[in-house]
Design a protein around this motif. Sequence first.
Motif, PDB file in Angstrom:
ATOM      1  N   ALA A 180      49.807  32.860  36.879  1.00 49.84           N
ATOM      2  CA  ALA A 180      48.611  32.347  36.194  1.00 49.84           C
ATOM      3  C   ALA A 180      47.101  33.033  36.776  1.00 49.84           C
ATOM      4  O   ALA A 180      46.996  32.671  38.008  1.00 49.84           O
ATOM      5  CB  ALA A 180      48.419  30.627  36.351  1.00 49.84           C
ATOM      6  N   HIS A 181      46.631  33.737  36.217  1.00 43.11           N
ATOM      7  CA  HIS A 181      45.377  34.411  36.469  1.00 43.11           C
ATOM      8  C   HIS A 181      44.364  33.403  35.741  1.00 43.11           C
ATOM      9  O   HIS A 181      44.174  33.337  34.654  1.00 43.11           O
ATOM     10  CB  HIS A 181      45.057  35.732  35.930  1.00 43.11           C
ATOM     11  N   MET A 182      43.431  32.955  36.764  1.00 44.09           N
ATOM     12  CA  MET A 182      42.550  31.797  36.202  1.00 44.09           C
ATOM     13  C   MET A 182      40.913  32.337  36.902  1.00 44.09           C
ATOM     14  O   MET A 182      40.834  32.222  37.900  1.00 44.09           O
ATOM     15  CB  MET A 182      42.998  30.455  36.709  1.00 44.09           C
ATOM     16  N   GLY A 183      40.369  32.627  35.699  1.00 45.38           N
ATOM     17  CA  GLY A 183      38.875  33.138  35.757  1.00 45.38           C
ATOM     18  C   GLY A 183      38.259  32.693  34.788  1.00 45.38           C
ATOM     19  O   GLY A 183      38.492  31.655  34.167  1.00 45.38           O
ATOM     20  N   GLY A 184      37.106  33.564  34.282  1.00 43.25           N
ATOM     21  CA  GLY A 184      36.678  33.440  33.082  1.00 43.25           C
ATOM     22  C   GLY A 184      37.389  33.337  31.774  1.00 43.25           C
ATOM     23  O   GLY A 184      37.139  32.406  30.992  1.00 43.25           O
ATOM     24  N   GLY A 185      38.870  34.034  31.982  1.00 44.80           N
ATOM     25  CA  GLY A 185      39.616  33.873  31.077  1.00 44.80           C
ATOM     26  C   GLY A 185      40.750  33.420  31.855  1.00 44.80           C
ATOM     27  O   GLY A 185      41.108  33.667  33.125  1.00 44.80           O
ATOM     28  N   ILE A 186      41.765  32.838  31.374  1.00 45.81           N
ATOM     29  CA  ILE A 186      43.050  32.478  31.959  1.00 45.81           C
ATOM     30  C   ILE A 186      44.234  33.070  31.235  1.00 45.81           C
ATOM     31  O   ILE A 186      44.531  32.811  29.863  1.00 45.81           O
ATOM     32  CB  ILE A 186      43.292  30.916  31.793  1.00 45.81           C
ATOM     33  N   SER A 187      45.190  33.922  31.768  1.00 48.71           N
ATOM     34  CA  SER A 187      46.179  34.580  31.276  1.00 48.71           C
ATOM     35  C   SER A 187      47.548  33.951  31.987  1.00 48.71           C
ATOM     36  O   SER A 187      47.486  34.019  33.326  1.00 48.71           O
ATOM     37  CB  SER A 187      46.260  35.854  31.265  1.00 48.71           C
ATOM     38  N   SER A 210      39.732  28.031  28.905  1.00 52.72           N
ATOM     39  CA  SER A 210      39.157  28.456  30.283  1.00 52.72           C
ATOM     40  C   SER A 210      37.822  28.281  30.511  1.00 52.72           C
ATOM     41  O   SER A 210      37.167  27.700  29.495  1.00 52.72           O
ATOM     42  CB  SER A 210      39.508  30.025  30.446  1.00 52.72           C
ATOM     43  N   PRO A 211      37.088  28.658  31.328  1.00 53.49           N
ATOM     44  CA  PRO A 211      35.408  28.596  31.528  1.00 53.49           C
ATOM     45  C   PRO A 211      34.676  29.083  30.317  1.00 53.49           C
ATOM     46  O   PRO A 211      33.678  28.580  30.085  1.00 53.49           O
ATOM     47  CB  PRO A 211      35.203  29.128  32.940  1.00 53.49           C
ATOM     48  N   THR A 301      46.488  32.573  40.806  1.00 53.39           N
ATOM     49  CA  THR A 301      45.460  33.585  41.455  1.00 53.39           C
ATOM     50  C   THR A 301      44.082  33.633  40.514  1.00 53.39           C
ATOM     51  O   THR A 301      44.188  32.868  39.583  1.00 53.39           O
ATOM     52  CB  THR A 301      45.988  35.007  41.467  1.00 53.39           C
ATOM     53  N   GLY A 302      43.165  34.518  41.061  1.00 51.91           N
ATOM     54  CA  GLY A 302      41.878  34.401  40.279  1.00 51.91           C
ATOM     55  C   GLY A 302      41.047  33.581  40.786  1.00 51.91           C
ATOM     56  O   GLY A 302      41.335  32.669  41.838  1.00 51.91           O
ATOM     57  N   PRO A 328      45.189  34.806  46.972  1.00 47.66           N
ATOM     58  CA  PRO A 328      43.538  35.278  46.562  1.00 47.66           C
ATOM     59  C   PRO A 328      43.747  36.450  45.517  1.00 47.66           C
ATOM     60  O   PRO A 328      44.529  37.485  45.819  1.00 47.66           O
ATOM     61  CB  PRO A 328      43.131  35.557  48.086  1.00 47.66           C
ATOM     62  N   GLN A 329      42.561  36.505  45.025  1.00 48.33           N
ATOM     63  CA  GLN A 329      42.520  37.596  43.907  1.00 48.33           C
ATOM     64  C   GLN A 329      42.087  39.078  44.924  1.00 48.33           C
ATOM     65  O   GLN A 329      41.024  38.950  45.733  1.00 48.33           O
ATOM     66  CB  GLN A 329      41.443  37.531  42.988  1.00 48.33           C
TER      67      GLN A 329
END
Length: 355
Positions: A180-187, A210-211, A301-302, A328-329
């Motif tokens: 799970a990449h979790m940033g401004g978008g989450i995939s 996501s945010p 991550t992200g 960590p990213q």
Amino acid sequence: MNVLVINPGSTSTKLGLFTHISCEWKSNISHSKTGNQICSSFQEEIDSRKKLILTELQRHNTKLTSLNAVVSRGGLLAPLESGTYTINKTMLADLFSCKYGKHASNLGAIIAAELAASTEIPSFIVDPPAVDELEPVARISGLPEIERRSLFHALNQKSAARACALKLGIKYEDNSFIVAHMGGGISVGAHRNGRVIDVSNALDGEGPMSPERSGALPVHKVVSSIAQGTATPEQFMKKITQIGGMYAYLGTNNMTEAMNRADNGDAHARLVIEAMAYQTAKEIGAMAAVLRGNISAIVLTGGLAENSSFTKMIIEQTQFLAEIMIIPQAEEEALAAGALNVLQGKEQAREYCSG
């Protein structure tokens, strides 16, 4: 081997100089423009960022003549295999025309190619968002005229999964992971034997909110809203990809700010954050079904993975599935590694062909 890394985003450009994977320096250049403005003045954006990059190189006493290659985050391209690609004329044409979509990442390869050309050194991209390894069954959407496509945070998902495998003492290519990449978008992706066989397409409106992005929405209400004239298709796309999700509910895309509000008694903020964690955990559960429960580890991550309160919510709902590891990213490191592997003859650069 000296490699300059360029990682452009909608509001920043991250730079780094790497020598045999060791980071000599890193820098983060902030920009006032947002991603939706990128293609309205594309050449101006390229020239502006390139000028700022050259200024930053000068500040770090780094000359273009000292470089062996320039590598950038890839943009929205035709579906392709994972790997390191030589930046060629076909790729540049697709990115400049925004043939496959508008995104700040389209800038990187163009700038990298221009910098590299000045000293006749190679330029590359690594694992762009268009990496497509979906199984045929994952492409079926429910309507024959609409096929699911693979667009996700491929660079960081792949590098995080490999880092997890290294920590576990196993091979990424021989095992299965949910990332799970979790940033401004989450995939959220299902990785099996080195391939991402299914993934929530964070750019097309799939998966968790996501945010900044809405995630999956009730389609009937979306169509009705557009039909009734409450929003044009363009306005709705902006809601889905830029001002949806947590921002739409709380007026901020900053998780720290939102969490502080929740911790200070804002029940609405708490509910929205919990919903984002809930939806992410639910998508992880879906990918567990894709992998038939054969999961070596779940990787978070992200940028949001650095928020322990948020990751705790996800872990509480998914820890019964498999071991969970927070990685960590490290996108700049992954870019440098991809370029150096080619320069050192460990792998061969791929050639991009447009669809």
